[in-house]
Scaffold this active site. Sequence first.
Site, PDB file in Angstrom:
ATOM      1  CG  ASP A  25      -2.095   0.901   1.097  1.00 33.95           C
ATOM      2  OD1 ASP A  25      -2.311   1.450  -0.002  1.00 33.95           O
ATOM      3  OD2 ASP A  25      -2.814   1.088   2.092  1.00 33.95           O
ATOM      4  CG  ASN A  27       2.437   1.388  -5.011  1.00 34.98           C
ATOM      5  OD1 ASN A  27       3.364   1.302  -4.217  1.00 34.98           O
ATOM      6  ND2 ASN A  27       1.978   0.365  -5.698  1.00 34.98           N
ATOM      7  NE  ARG A  29      -1.657   6.482   1.046  1.00 39.74           N
ATOM      8  CZ  ARG A  29      -1.719   5.588   2.028  1.00 39.74           C
ATOM      9  NH1 ARG A  29      -1.569   5.970   3.274  1.00 39.74           N
ATOM     10  NH2 ARG A  29      -1.918   4.320   1.746  1.00 39.74           N
ATOM     11  NE  ARG A  38      -4.137   6.402  -7.675  1.00 40.38           N
ATOM     12  CZ  ARG A  38      -4.003   6.047  -6.398  1.00 40.38           C
ATOM     13  NH1 ARG A  38      -3.773   6.964  -5.483  1.00 40.38           N
ATOM     14  NH2 ARG A  38      -4.112   4.783  -6.053  1.00 40.38           N
ATOM     15  CG  HIS A  42       0.404   1.596  -9.266  1.00 35.45           C
ATOM     16  ND1 HIS A  42       0.165   1.335  -7.940  1.00 35.45           N
ATOM     17  CD2 HIS A  42      -0.731   2.193  -9.740  1.00 35.45           C
ATOM     18  CE1 HIS A  42      -1.057   1.747  -7.620  1.00 35.45           C
ATOM     19  NE2 HIS A  42      -1.610   2.278  -8.694  1.00 35.45           N
ATOM     20  CD  GLU A  72     -12.893  -6.135  -2.822  1.00 31.45           C
ATOM     21  OE1 GLU A  72     -11.664  -6.395  -2.784  1.00 31.45           O
ATOM     22  OE2 GLU A  72     -13.772  -6.995  -2.673  1.00 31.45           O
ATOM     23  CG  PHE A  74     -12.094  -4.817 -11.674  1.00 34.60           C
ATOM     24  CD1 PHE A  74     -11.498  -4.634 -12.920  1.00 34.60           C
ATOM     25  CD2 PHE A  74     -12.049  -6.081 -11.106  1.00 34.60           C
ATOM     26  CE1 PHE A  74     -10.882  -5.681 -13.593  1.00 34.60           C
ATOM     27  CE2 PHE A  74     -11.428  -7.137 -11.763  1.00 34.60           C
ATOM     28  CZ  PHE A  74     -10.848  -6.936 -13.013  1.00 34.60           C
ATOM     29  CG  LEU A 136      10.266 -16.438  -2.735  1.00 33.65           C
ATOM     30  CD1 LEU A 136      10.054 -16.439  -1.228  1.00 33.65           C
ATOM     31  CD2 LEU A 136      10.529 -15.004  -3.225  1.00 33.65           C
ATOM     32  NE  ARG A 199      -8.265   0.234   4.529  1.00 33.77           N
ATOM     33  CZ  ARG A 199      -7.858   1.481   4.741  1.00 33.77           C
ATOM     34  NH1 ARG A 199      -7.908   1.987   5.961  1.00 33.77           N
ATOM     35  NH2 ARG A 199      -7.400   2.236   3.769  1.00 33.77           N
ATOM     36  CG  LEU A 200      -6.790  -8.250   7.647  1.00 33.62           C
ATOM     37  CD1 LEU A 200      -7.415  -9.565   8.074  1.00 33.62           C
ATOM     38  CD2 LEU A 200      -5.302  -8.454   7.375  1.00 33.62           C
ATOM     39  CD  GLU A 212       2.587 -12.933  15.774  1.00 33.19           C
ATOM     40  OE1 GLU A 212       2.485 -11.735  16.120  1.00 33.19           O
ATOM     41  OE2 GLU A 212       2.116 -13.881  16.424  1.00 33.19           O
TER      42      GLU A 212
HETATM   43  C1  FPP Z   1      -1.645   0.012  -3.580  1.00 33.95           C
HETATM   44  O1  FPP Z   1      -1.250   1.352  -3.626  1.00 33.95           O
HETATM   45  C2  FPP Z   1      -1.104  -0.833  -4.645  1.00 33.95           C
HETATM   46  C3  FPP Z   1      -1.856  -1.451  -5.620  1.00 33.95           C
HETATM   47  C4  FPP Z   1      -3.298  -1.294  -5.751  1.00 33.95           C
HETATM   48  C5  FPP Z   1      -1.315  -2.398  -6.595  1.00 33.95           C
HETATM   49  C6  FPP Z   1      -0.008  -2.104  -7.197  1.00 33.95           C
HETATM   50  C7  FPP Z   1       0.479  -3.277  -7.915  1.00 33.95           C
HETATM   51  C8  FPP Z   1       1.770  -3.533  -8.142  1.00 33.95           C
HETATM   52  C9  FPP Z   1       2.858  -2.637  -7.714  1.00 33.95           C
HETATM   53  C10 FPP Z   1       2.167  -4.826  -8.764  1.00 33.95           C
HETATM   54  C11 FPP Z   1       1.744  -5.099 -10.160  1.00 33.95           C
HETATM   55  C12 FPP Z   1       1.778  -6.509 -10.562  1.00 33.95           C
HETATM   56  C13 FPP Z   1       2.750  -7.251 -11.128  1.00 33.95           C
HETATM   57  C14 FPP Z   1       2.418  -8.622 -11.550  1.00 33.95           C
HETATM   58  C15 FPP Z   1       4.134  -6.823 -11.336  1.00 33.95           C
HETATM   59  P1  FPP Z   1      -2.377   2.483  -3.666  1.00 33.95           P
HETATM   60  O2  FPP Z   1      -2.576   2.862  -5.081  1.00 33.95           O
HETATM   61  O3  FPP Z   1      -3.610   1.991  -2.983  1.00 33.95           O
HETATM   62  O4  FPP Z   1      -1.706   3.615  -2.842  1.00 33.95           O
HETATM   63  P2  FPP Z   1      -2.459   4.798  -2.060  1.00 33.95           P
HETATM   64  O5  FPP Z   1      -3.218   4.140  -0.940  1.00 33.95           O
HETATM   65  O6  FPP Z   1      -1.335   5.652  -1.585  1.00 33.95           O
HETATM   66  O7  FPP Z   1      -3.347   5.470  -3.045  1.00 33.95           O
END
Ligand code: FPP
Length: 247
Positions: A25, A27, A29, A38, A42, A72, A74, A136, A199-200, A212
């Site tokens: 989480d 990316n 921000r 944004r 990513h 979600e 989408f 891994l 949160r999950l 954990e």
């Molecule tokens: C959350 O940040 C991140 C994501 C929703 C997914 C990002 C996905 C990747 C980095 C991996 C892509 C997949 C492959 C197979 C390489 P956010 O956008 O929710 O951040 P925010 O909460 O700060 O807005």
Amino acid sequence: MLFKRKEKYTLDMNRIPAHIAFIMDGNGRWAKKRKMPRTYGHHEGTKTIRNLALEANNLGVKAMTVYAFSTENFKREQSEVEYIFKLPKEFFSLYFQELMDNNVRIMTIGHLELAPQETQDIINDAINKTKDNTGLKLVFAFIYGGRDEIVEATKAICEEYKEGKIDLDNITEDYFESHLMTKELPPVDLMIRSSGECRLSNFLLWQLSYAEFIFDDAYWPDFNAEKLHECIWKYQNRDRRYGGVKK
Ligand code: FPP
């Protein structure tokens, strides 16, 4: 070697978590702080996946699951969704060979069949080429939702019951678990969410029952190998009792 020193966190190499799950989480921000779109966050976030996978592999972690796209997600802007679906192409063109050379096996959980054909082909190619690797297991949770996974497993078991293949008594926790998308993976020992959110978000709901949890403030693109060591060190200093009493 029993102990490995990295920065200030000394790890017990005999108690490395078998399976670490990440909610990646922050990316958006991270990018916003830099006045960037944004999607740039990513893009940078994929480097973190590469760095952590190689480090986890070196440490002897058996499986690392990353929440790449939830059912979600989408709901996001179409352009952002399209961008995320293009990331596997970029990720594997940059890092596939290195992951292969390091014996990493690529796997997915979720509904990859709902992704665009090109995304499916790229991920399936990586899965096929690495299927005999024994290092891994790097698992992308892609178009994944924990509730959906539980409903799917329930439906599959109901079908077996309807067809007379099983009795109600056969339905144990182990049997249920063998119908989850994670059936080939060890139990999750440690779940780490970046960016300070606690949160999950519908991630691995069954599998996290006894994991954990660590909620770290770093945004995902800033989460690095040292942070991973810190989290494993914290994990090793926790007292896991699984509902029992400390001896
Ligand atoms: C959350 O940040 C991140 C994501 C929703 C997914 C990002 C996905 C990747 C980095 C991996 C892509 C997949 C492959 C197979 C390489 P956010 O956008 O929710 O951040 P925010 O909460 O700060 O807005």
